[in-house]
Design an enzyme around this catalytic site. Structure first.
Site, mmCIF file in Angstrom:
data_model
loop_
_atom_site.group_PDB
_atom_site.id
_atom_site.type_symbol
_atom_site.label_atom_id
_atom_site.label_comp_id
_atom_site.label_asym_id
_atom_site.label_seq_id
_atom_site.Cartn_x
_atom_site.Cartn_y
_atom_site.Cartn_z
ATOM 1 N N SER A 127 0.762 -1.409 0.092
ATOM 2 C CA SER A 127 0.024 -0.227 0.293
ATOM 3 C C SER A 127 0.774 1.546 -0.309
ATOM 4 O O SER A 127 0.828 2.203 -0.890
ATOM 5 C CB SER A 127 -0.784 -0.036 1.350
ATOM 6 O OG SER A 127 -1.262 1.262 1.224
ATOM 7 N N TRP B 109 2.211 1.756 -3.209
ATOM 8 C CA TRP B 109 1.423 2.013 -4.257
ATOM 9 C C TRP B 109 0.721 3.533 -4.228
ATOM 10 O O TRP B 109 0.971 4.215 -5.136
ATOM 11 C CB TRP B 109 0.037 1.480 -4.201
ATOM 12 C CG TRP B 109 -0.508 1.327 -5.440
ATOM 13 C CD1 TRP B 109 -1.095 1.061 -6.601
ATOM 14 C CD2 TRP B 109 -1.830 2.616 -5.082
ATOM 15 N NE1 TRP B 109 -2.023 1.909 -7.093
ATOM 16 C CE2 TRP B 109 -2.618 2.532 -6.073
ATOM 17 C CE3 TRP B 109 -2.597 3.512 -3.417
ATOM 18 C CZ2 TRP B 109 -3.735 3.497 -6.365
ATOM 19 C CZ3 TRP B 109 -4.246 4.395 -4.124
ATOM 20 C CH2 TRP B 109 -4.343 4.180 -5.904
ATOM 21 N N HIS B 110 1.258 4.237 -2.882
ATOM 22 C CA HIS B 110 1.337 5.911 -2.597
ATOM 23 C C HIS B 110 2.016 6.568 -3.445
ATOM 24 O O HIS B 110 1.827 7.974 -3.168
ATOM 25 C CB HIS B 110 0.398 5.917 -1.306
ATOM 26 C CG HIS B 110 -1.113 5.791 -1.012
ATOM 27 N ND1 HIS B 110 -0.749 4.310 -0.773
ATOM 28 C CD2 HIS B 110 -2.174 6.291 -0.509
ATOM 29 C CE1 HIS B 110 -2.223 4.201 -0.018
ATOM 30 N NE2 HIS B 110 -2.864 5.607 -0.083
ATOM 31 N N GLY B 111 3.027 5.952 -3.449
ATOM 32 C CA GLY B 111 4.132 6.949 -3.560
ATOM 33 C C GLY B 111 5.567 6.700 -3.823
ATOM 34 O O GLY B 111 5.649 5.759 -2.753
#
Length: 419
Positions: free
Chosen positions: A315, A318-320
């Protein structure tokens, strides 16, 4: 062309007129043409990457369906090979475009590359992987019509900010055509208005103070960081919820219902519950396609905690790009692990204080605690770097300046009394 631009709503009105002017059986064609036009108008240089991805995923789905009908010894491993190759080909462009320059700069000390990043790549990548996984498991049949599959991938209301749809939830709505329903249409319009309010009146206003404090971490310390952290928690929620409402509203004008993405997450009484309420389409995706395939909680607590850490690490990535996003994800896994390990201790403390499980004071304290821990993680998420974020959090506990709440210092940060 963004969801809050005038051009988007001119485009939407033209598409609505065409949609309701066509026979029911052809209305999906209008949605496909409109979605392709939206993508080209919004992002002129990356459309071919999305098209190539859609073609590859369509072919992989058809091939897996064909293999399923074959009664041969090699069927199982060949189907698995097709699935794994297709997932790899989906994730590779996303990983390179999102994390490539971080790896080049921080790990390999190479100059950055100017990647072509297609619009919505983070969302359509997860959408495509979920589709492939569902076909592989036999949960759904592969879509045989390439144009209809393209519509599922490119449907414009959810393209930019989600929610991340599942094929079984959305496909039938896209293809069947909808007669005009005044009640549904008005609800869609109301969702668009609510989305504008959340964006312009809440998120953008909170961002004024948030940007001022986070852009000058050496100037603002102590209670300033507390205020900015709380406002960033609100800004992020209002901004993301506004995108969801604008997406749902635009889809609702065509009679199509997109799933909810938030369910009052800051009313959660545990971090685990927070993630059942926050960005629900992503949370359920992580659960169904990473956490459960890893084994979930079936092999004991130790494996559960490891699987939780791996899921939230994914996660974070995925966010950055960067260590701060990875740390942010792992921090949420640590929150849940700590919550599970100390559950007995927490119950003992509540019993000692005389707080029953459903008492209002207990639930209020739990909600306040969850908001505080989530806010600390958001500060790390928003800060320029992990080091800067830790410095800001440290100042909250070491710099004592509560008088800023009484001497109008907060009104020097960019907002006036009315705002």
């Amino acid at each position: 062309m963004t969801y809050t631009s005038a051009g988007f709503y001119v485009f939407l009105l033209v598409l609505l007129a065409l949609y309701y002017g066509m026979p029911l059986r052809l209305r999906w064609v209008v949605l496909l043409a409109g979605s392709m036009a939206f993508y080209v108008l919004a992002y002129k240089t990356g459309w071919w990457i999305v098209l190539a991805s859609a073609v590859m995923n369509y072919a992989a789905g058809i091939f897996m369906d064909m293999l399923e009908s074959r009664q041969t010894a090699s069927r199982g491993w060949l189907k698995r090979a097709v699935f794994l190759c297709a997932v790899f080909l989906n994730l590779l462009p996303w990983f390179c475009m999102k994390n490539g320059n971080f790896i080049l700069g921080s790990l390999l000390h190479r100059p950055a590359v100017s990647w072509i990043v297609p619009l919505g790549i983070s969302f359509y990548t997860l959408q495509s992987v979920a589709y492939l996984a569902d076909v592989y498991r036999g949960s759904i049949n592969a879509q045989r019509n390439p144009a209809k599959f393209a519509l599922f991938v490119l449907f414009f209301p959810h393209m930019v900010q989600g929610p991340i749809p599942r094929y079984g939830q959305l496909a039938k709505q896209l293809y069947e055509g909808h007669a005009f329903d005044e009640t549904v249409f008005v609800k869609g319009f109301q969702q668009i208005l609510w989305g504008f309010f959340l964006k312009l009146m809440i998120a953008d206003k909170a961002a004024v103070i948030v940007n001022e404090v986070f852009d000058h971490p050496g100037r603002y310390t102590g209670c300033y960081v507390l205020v900015a952290g709380a406002l960033y928690s609100i800004e992020l929620y209002a901004d993301f919820l506004s995108c969801t409402k604008l997406s749902q509203g635009a889809a609702g004008l065509f009679g199509i219902r997109l799933a909810d993405n938030f369910s009052r997450p800051y009313l959660a009484v545990s971090v685990k519950e927070f993630w059942r309420r926050w960005h629900m389409s992503l949370s359920s995706w992580l659960r169904d396609y990473i956490y459960i395939p890893l084994g979930g909680s079936r092999k004991g607590n130790l494996h559960r905690y490891v699987n939780l850490a791996l899921t939230f690490a994914a996660s974070g990535i995925w966010h950055g790009p960067g260590y701060k996003f990875l740390f942010w994800g792992l921090l949420h896994a640590a929150y849940q692990t700590a919550g599970s390990l100390t559950q007995g201790l927490q119950e003992s403390i509540y019993r000692f204080l005389g707080l029953a499980p459903q008492s209002r004071l207990r639930r209020a304290l739990q909600r306040l605690g969850v908001f505080f821990w989530v806010m600390l993680a958001w500060i790390l998420f928003r800060a320029e770097s992990l080091t800067a974020g830790f410095g800001m959090i440290k100042s909250m506990f070491t710099v004592h300046n509560p008088w800023i709440f009484a001497n109008d210092s907060l009104f020097t940060l960019g907002l006036g009394w009315k705002e």
